[in-house]
Design a protein around this motif. Sequence first.
Motif, PDB file in Angstrom:
ATOM      1  N   TYR A   1      94.149  89.122 -25.033  1.00  0.00           N
ATOM      2  CA  TYR A   1      93.412  90.206 -24.394  1.00  0.00           C
ATOM      3  C   TYR A   1      91.918  90.119 -24.704  1.00  0.00           C
ATOM      4  O   TYR A   1      91.499  89.492 -25.669  1.00  0.00           O
ATOM      5  N   LYS A   2      91.147  90.761 -23.837  1.00  0.00           N
ATOM      6  CA  LYS A   2      89.706  90.909 -24.028  1.00  0.00           C
ATOM      7  C   LYS A   2      89.364  92.366 -23.776  1.00  0.00           C
ATOM      8  O   LYS A   2      90.076  93.060 -23.063  1.00  0.00           O
ATOM      9  N   ILE A   3      88.261  92.791 -24.358  1.00  0.00           N
ATOM     10  CA  ILE A   3      87.765  94.142 -24.112  1.00  0.00           C
ATOM     11  C   ILE A   3      86.537  94.026 -23.229  1.00  0.00           C
ATOM     12  O   ILE A   3      85.612  93.277 -23.534  1.00  0.00           O
ATOM     13  N   ARG A   4      86.565  94.737 -22.125  1.00  0.00           N
ATOM     14  CA  ARG A   4      85.423  94.796 -21.223  1.00  0.00           C
ATOM     15  C   ARG A   4      85.135  96.271 -20.953  1.00  0.00           C
ATOM     16  O   ARG A   4      85.983  96.969 -20.412  1.00  0.00           O
ATOM     17  N   ARG A   5      83.937  96.708 -21.368  1.00  0.00           N
ATOM     18  CA  ARG A   5      83.573  98.127 -21.320  1.00  0.00           C
ATOM     19  C   ARG A   5      84.620  98.952 -22.040  1.00  0.00           C
ATOM     20  O   ARG A   5      84.801  98.799 -23.222  1.00  0.00           O
ATOM     21  N   ASN A   6      85.332  99.788 -21.343  1.00  0.00           N
ATOM     22  CA  ASN A   6      86.360 100.618 -21.991  1.00  0.00           C
ATOM     23  C   ASN A   6      87.765 100.194 -21.580  1.00  0.00           C
ATOM     24  O   ASN A   6      88.685 100.993 -21.597  1.00  0.00           O
ATOM     25  N   GLU A   7      87.933  98.908 -21.212  1.00  0.00           N
ATOM     26  CA  GLU A   7      89.234  98.426 -20.775  1.00  0.00           C
ATOM     27  C   GLU A   7      89.717  97.249 -21.613  1.00  0.00           C
ATOM     28  O   GLU A   7      88.932  96.365 -21.958  1.00  0.00           O
ATOM     29  N   LEU A   8      90.998  97.253 -21.904  1.00  0.00           N
ATOM     30  CA  LEU A   8      91.658  96.105 -22.494  1.00  0.00           C
ATOM     31  C   LEU A   8      92.294  95.352 -21.336  1.00  0.00           C
ATOM     32  O   LEU A   8      93.031  95.947 -20.541  1.00  0.00           O
ATOM     33  N   ILE A   9      91.989  94.080 -21.212  1.00  0.00           N
ATOM     34  CA  ILE A   9      92.494  93.256 -20.118  1.00  0.00           C
ATOM     35  C   ILE A   9      93.235  92.068 -20.729  1.00  0.00           C
ATOM     36  O   ILE A   9      92.703  91.385 -21.601  1.00  0.00           O
ATOM     37  N   GLY A  10      94.462  91.839 -20.280  1.00  0.00           N
ATOM     38  CA  GLY A  10      95.229  90.738 -20.842  1.00  0.00           C
ATOM     39  C   GLY A  10      96.452  90.391 -20.017  1.00  0.00           C
ATOM     40  O   GLY A  10      96.641  90.905 -18.906  1.00  0.00           O
ATOM     41  N   LEU A  11      97.281  89.524 -20.600  1.00  0.00           N
ATOM     42  CA  LEU A  11      98.510  89.116 -19.932  1.00  0.00           C
ATOM     43  C   LEU A  11      99.527  90.247 -20.004  1.00  0.00           C
ATOM     44  O   LEU A  11      99.745  90.840 -21.062  1.00  0.00           O
ATOM     45  N   CYS A  12     100.142  90.529 -18.888  1.00  0.00           N
ATOM     46  CA  CYS A  12     101.108  91.629 -18.814  1.00  0.00           C
ATOM     47  C   CYS A  12     102.365  91.287 -19.610  1.00  0.00           C
ATOM     48  O   CYS A  12     102.946  90.214 -19.430  1.00  0.00           O
ATOM     49  N   PRO A  13     102.820  92.202 -20.459  1.00  0.00           N
ATOM     50  CA  PRO A  13     104.042  91.952 -21.232  1.00  0.00           C
ATOM     51  C   PRO A  13     105.331  92.194 -20.436  1.00  0.00           C
ATOM     52  O   PRO A  13     106.414  91.897 -20.917  1.00  0.00           O
TER      53      PRO A  13
ATOM     54  N   HIS B   1     105.978  90.884 -17.319  1.00  0.00           N
ATOM     55  CA  HIS B   1     106.362  89.754 -16.471  1.00  0.00           C
ATOM     56  C   HIS B   1     105.600  88.505 -16.909  1.00  0.00           C
ATOM     57  O   HIS B   1     104.591  88.588 -17.599  1.00  0.00           O
ATOM     58  N   GLU B   2     106.098  87.346 -16.510  1.00  0.00           N
ATOM     59  CA  GLU B   2     105.452  86.071 -16.821  1.00  0.00           C
ATOM     60  C   GLU B   2     104.213  85.907 -15.950  1.00  0.00           C
ATOM     61  O   GLU B   2     104.269  86.154 -14.747  1.00  0.00           O
ATOM     62  N   GLU B   3     103.111  85.509 -16.571  1.00  0.00           N
ATOM     63  CA  GLU B   3     101.901  85.250 -15.799  1.00  0.00           C
ATOM     64  C   GLU B   3     100.963  84.348 -16.583  1.00  0.00           C
ATOM     65  O   GLU B   3     101.041  84.271 -17.807  1.00  0.00           O
ATOM     66  N   ASP B   4     100.091  83.666 -15.859  1.00  0.00           N
ATOM     67  CA  ASP B   4      99.098  82.781 -16.461  1.00  0.00           C
ATOM     68  C   ASP B   4      97.707  83.388 -16.422  1.00  0.00           C
ATOM     69  O   ASP B   4      96.841  83.003 -17.190  1.00  0.00           O
ATOM     70  N   THR B   5      97.493  84.307 -15.489  1.00  0.00           N
ATOM     71  CA  THR B   5      96.193  84.945 -15.318  1.00  0.00           C
ATOM     72  C   THR B   5      96.313  86.418 -15.672  1.00  0.00           C
ATOM     73  O   THR B   5      97.206  87.099 -15.161  1.00  0.00           O
ATOM     74  N   PRO B   6      95.445  86.935 -16.534  1.00  0.00           N
ATOM     75  CA  PRO B   6      95.532  88.349 -16.927  1.00  0.00           C
ATOM     76  C   PRO B   6      95.444  89.303 -15.741  1.00  0.00           C
ATOM     77  O   PRO B   6      94.540  89.206 -14.921  1.00  0.00           O
ATOM     78  N   SER B   7      96.427  90.191 -15.654  1.00  0.00           N
ATOM     79  CA  SER B   7      96.423  91.208 -14.598  1.00  0.00           C
ATOM     80  C   SER B   7      96.705  92.605 -15.159  1.00  0.00           C
ATOM     81  O   SER B   7      96.793  93.563 -14.411  1.00  0.00           O
ATOM     82  N   PHE B   8      96.846  92.696 -16.477  1.00  0.00           N
ATOM     83  CA  PHE B   8      97.155  93.965 -17.135  1.00  0.00           C
ATOM     84  C   PHE B   8      95.850  94.611 -17.599  1.00  0.00           C
ATOM     85  O   PHE B   8      95.018  93.967 -18.237  1.00  0.00           O
ATOM     86  N   ASN B   9      95.661  95.882 -17.253  1.00  0.00           N
ATOM     87  CA  ASN B   9      94.485  96.645 -17.661  1.00  0.00           C
ATOM     88  C   ASN B   9      94.922  97.941 -18.316  1.00  0.00           C
ATOM     89  O   ASN B   9      95.789  98.637 -17.788  1.00  0.00           O
ATOM     90  N   ALA B  10      94.302  98.269 -19.449  1.00  0.00           N
ATOM     91  CA  ALA B  10      94.551  99.545 -20.116  1.00  0.00           C
ATOM     92  C   ALA B  10      93.213 100.212 -20.383  1.00  0.00           C
ATOM     93  O   ALA B  10      92.306  99.592 -20.949  1.00  0.00           O
ATOM     94  N   ASN B  11      93.079 101.446 -19.955  1.00  0.00           N
ATOM     95  CA  ASN B  11      91.859 102.210 -20.194  1.00  0.00           C
ATOM     96  C   ASN B  11      91.895 102.708 -21.634  1.00  0.00           C
ATOM     97  O   ASN B  11      92.816 103.423 -22.028  1.00  0.00           O
ATOM     98  N   LEU B  12      90.894 102.332 -22.415  1.00  0.00           N
ATOM     99  CA  LEU B  12      90.890 102.668 -23.841  1.00  0.00           C
ATOM    100  C   LEU B  12      90.396 104.078 -24.125  1.00  0.00           C
ATOM    101  O   LEU B  12      90.445 104.520 -25.269  1.00  0.00           O
ATOM    102  N   GLU B  13      89.950 104.785 -23.108  1.00  0.00           N
ATOM    103  CA  GLU B  13      89.567 106.191 -23.279  1.00  0.00           C
ATOM    104  C   GLU B  13      90.720 107.133 -22.953  1.00  0.00           C
ATOM    105  O   GLU B  13      90.846 108.187 -23.556  1.00  0.00           O
TER     106      GLU B  13
END
Length: 81
Positions: A14-26, A28-40
């Motif tokens: 995962y990476k943090i961009r502004r107030n979002e955590l972006i990473g590989l979705c737990p 389903h299987e994927e190679d490109t990050p499509s999971f986003n979580a708002n950290l606020e």
Amino acid sequence: MDYENIFSQYIEDYKIRRNELIGLCPFHEEDTPSFNANLETGVYHCFGCGAKGNVTTFISEMEGITTKEAWKKIQNFERSK
């Protein structure tokens, strides 16, 4: 609430961009990050599989437990900081 601490326990690469955590979705299987979580707000969404919800539903789905049990687990995350 420290949402980064909670989500990072389950999200790989995962990476943090502004107030979002972006990473590989737990969920389903994927190679490109499509999971986003708002950290606020603790709300998450996967643009790949459509999974979405809040931090309580996330823990519930990841652990296979009820939302009540998930809430207790979240409280333990907060206490252990």
